[in-house]
Design an enzyme around this catalytic site. Structure first.
Site, PDB file in Angstrom:
ATOM      1  N   ARG A 149     -15.435 -22.463  52.345  1.00  0.00           N
ATOM      2  CA  ARG A 149     -15.925 -23.274  51.227  1.00  0.00           C
ATOM      3  C   ARG A 149     -14.745 -23.819  50.435  1.00  0.00           C
ATOM      4  O   ARG A 149     -13.794 -23.084  50.157  1.00  0.00           O
ATOM      5  CB  ARG A 149     -16.805 -22.418  50.313  1.00  0.00           C
ATOM      6  CG  ARG A 149     -18.261 -22.454  50.703  1.00  0.00           C
ATOM      7  CD  ARG A 149     -19.101 -21.499  49.917  1.00  0.00           C
ATOM      8  NE  ARG A 149     -18.926 -21.550  48.470  1.00  0.00           N
ATOM      9  CZ  ARG A 149     -19.717 -20.885  47.631  1.00  0.00           C
ATOM     10  NH1 ARG A 149     -20.710 -20.151  48.083  1.00  0.00           N
ATOM     11  NH2 ARG A 149     -19.520 -20.941  46.335  1.00  0.00           N
ATOM     12  N   ARG A 205     -14.032 -18.771  38.504  1.00  0.00           N
ATOM     13  CA  ARG A 205     -15.427 -18.341  38.684  1.00  0.00           C
ATOM     14  C   ARG A 205     -15.622 -16.894  38.240  1.00  0.00           C
ATOM     15  O   ARG A 205     -16.646 -16.555  37.648  1.00  0.00           O
ATOM     16  CB  ARG A 205     -15.852 -18.545  40.150  1.00  0.00           C
ATOM     17  CG  ARG A 205     -16.165 -20.010  40.440  1.00  0.00           C
ATOM     18  CD  ARG A 205     -15.846 -20.402  41.867  1.00  0.00           C
ATOM     19  NE  ARG A 205     -16.675 -19.782  42.844  1.00  0.00           N
ATOM     20  CZ  ARG A 205     -16.281 -19.519  44.100  1.00  0.00           C
ATOM     21  NH1 ARG A 205     -15.064 -19.827  44.505  1.00  0.00           N
ATOM     22  NH2 ARG A 205     -17.099 -18.970  44.942  1.00  0.00           N
ATOM     23  N   ARG A 258     -27.339 -18.184  35.338  1.00  0.00           N
ATOM     24  CA  ARG A 258     -25.963 -17.703  35.244  1.00  0.00           C
ATOM     25  C   ARG A 258     -25.525 -17.574  33.791  1.00  0.00           C
ATOM     26  O   ARG A 258     -24.407 -17.134  33.542  1.00  0.00           O
ATOM     27  CB  ARG A 258     -25.028 -18.689  35.966  1.00  0.00           C
ATOM     28  CG  ARG A 258     -24.709 -18.267  37.387  1.00  0.00           C
ATOM     29  CD  ARG A 258     -23.730 -19.246  37.990  1.00  0.00           C
ATOM     30  NE  ARG A 258     -22.933 -18.641  39.008  1.00  0.00           N
ATOM     31  CZ  ARG A 258     -23.115 -18.826  40.324  1.00  0.00           C
ATOM     32  NH1 ARG A 258     -24.071 -19.584  40.766  1.00  0.00           N
ATOM     33  NH2 ARG A 258     -22.321 -18.253  41.191  1.00  0.00           N
TER      34      ARG A 258
HETATM   35  P1  AMP Z   1     -22.549 -20.259  44.374  1.00  0.00           P
HETATM   36  O1  AMP Z   1     -22.834 -20.818  45.729  1.00  0.00           O
HETATM   37  O2  AMP Z   1     -23.727 -19.537  43.789  1.00  0.00           O
HETATM   38  O3  AMP Z   1     -21.290 -19.434  44.333  1.00  0.00           O
HETATM   39  O4  AMP Z   1     -22.296 -21.509  43.407  1.00  0.00           O
HETATM   40  C1  AMP Z   1     -21.278 -22.442  43.677  1.00  0.00           C
HETATM   41  C2  AMP Z   1     -20.976 -23.263  42.445  1.00  0.00           C
HETATM   42  O5  AMP Z   1     -22.137 -24.010  42.050  1.00  0.00           O
HETATM   43  C3  AMP Z   1     -20.584 -22.488  41.199  1.00  0.00           C
HETATM   44  O6  AMP Z   1     -19.210 -22.122  41.205  1.00  0.00           O
HETATM   45  C4  AMP Z   1     -20.899 -23.497  40.099  1.00  0.00           C
HETATM   46  O7  AMP Z   1     -19.934 -24.534  40.063  1.00  0.00           O
HETATM   47  C5  AMP Z   1     -22.199 -24.123  40.622  1.00  0.00           C
HETATM   48  N1  AMP Z   1     -23.367 -23.355  40.155  1.00  0.00           N
HETATM   49  C6  AMP Z   1     -24.087 -22.477  40.890  1.00  0.00           C
HETATM   50  N2  AMP Z   1     -25.091 -21.959  40.159  1.00  0.00           N
HETATM   51  C7  AMP Z   1     -24.994 -22.515  38.928  1.00  0.00           C
HETATM   52  C8  AMP Z   1     -25.732 -22.376  37.722  1.00  0.00           C
HETATM   53  N3  AMP Z   1     -26.775 -21.539  37.616  1.00  0.00           N
HETATM   54  N4  AMP Z   1     -25.340 -23.109  36.639  1.00  0.00           N
HETATM   55  C9  AMP Z   1     -24.309 -23.961  36.734  1.00  0.00           C
HETATM   56  N5  AMP Z   1     -23.556 -24.136  37.830  1.00  0.00           N
HETATM   57  C10 AMP Z   1     -23.891 -23.418  38.924  1.00  0.00           C
END
Ligand code: AMP
Length: 203
Positions: free
Chosen positions: A149, A160, A83
């Site tokens: 969620r 985000r 990310r």
């Molecule tokens: P997602 O399910 O991909 O939307 O991720 C949910 C949350 O997990 C994000 O809003 C971040 O808080 C954390 N997260 C996910 N991927 C990463 C990453 N590559 N680096 C840091 N935090 C992450």
């Protein structure tokens, strides 16, 4: 084949990664799911990351890399990692990526999708305004409850999306330079977007 999906929250990364897993047997590695799993287990790291997830901030790189350790060996589709450019450089040290799909989306579409998104608490199947469950709040696949969620709230969504524009978008140029980036328009039906992905996958 080792694939990365990049896209704004709500662009459908999880949905397309699940289809790539079902049809092409690529291991679906969702760092978001791995983090939520730690939170549910109430592990020591889980308690640390719970607050960060709720706020929509990024979890520390060291925690992310520890959780991904040994998971990047087989063919995979990576959903949610890298990310940041720093994470992409770390990934380069671990393995070679074949293709990166960037699924584009407008902010307003992302907000609309995230505020209506619900997910199966057991199998992780995702529903929303593009795909409604047959029975309200029940997963079509496994019959478990569908939940919202905790980070799909207005404040966290805003944060985000901000992080996506600032930290994740630079990855587009990073992978264009490596000649492995494929841009896919995400403002379409799931079937249409996925068949575009398949078209490039087989090239
Ligand atoms: P997602 O399910 O991909 O939307 O991720 C949910 C949350 O997990 C994000 O809003 C971040 O808080 C954390 N997260 C996910 N991927 C990463 C990453 N590559 N680096 C840091 N935090 C992450």
């Amino acid at each position: 084949m080792k694939i990365i999906l990049i896209g704004m929250q709500g662009s459908g990364k999880g949905t397309y990664a699940k289809l790539l897993n079902e049809i092409y047997h690529l291991e679906h590695i969702s760092i978001g799911d791995i983090l939520r799993n730690e939170v549910n287990k109430k592990s020591k790291i889980g308690l640390q990351i719970d607050e960060i997830l709720k706020k929509g901030e990024l979890v520390d790189d060291k925690i992310i890399l520890d959780l991904l350790e040994n998971k990047l060996k087989n063919n995979f589709v990576l959903d949610g990692f890298p990310r940041t450019i720093k994470q992409a450089r770390e990934l380069e040290k671990i393995t070679k990526i074949d293709k990166v799909f960037y699924i584009t989306l407008k902010d307003e579409t992302a907000i609309k999708r995230l505020t209506t998104r619900i997910q199966c608490e057991k199998c992780g199947a995702i529903y929303g305004n593009r795909k409604k469950p047959l029975n309200d709040n029940i997963c079509d696949i496994c019959g478990s409850k569908l939940i919202k969620r905790p980070d799909d709230n207005e404040e966290s969504i805003k944060k985000r999306l901000e992080i996506f524009h600032k930290e994740t978008k630079p990855l587009i140029d990073f992978y264009i330079k490596k000649k492995i980036l494929i841009k896919i328009v995400g403002e379409k039906t799931i079937d249409k977007v996925f068949s575009k992905i398949e078209e490039y996958l087989n090239k």
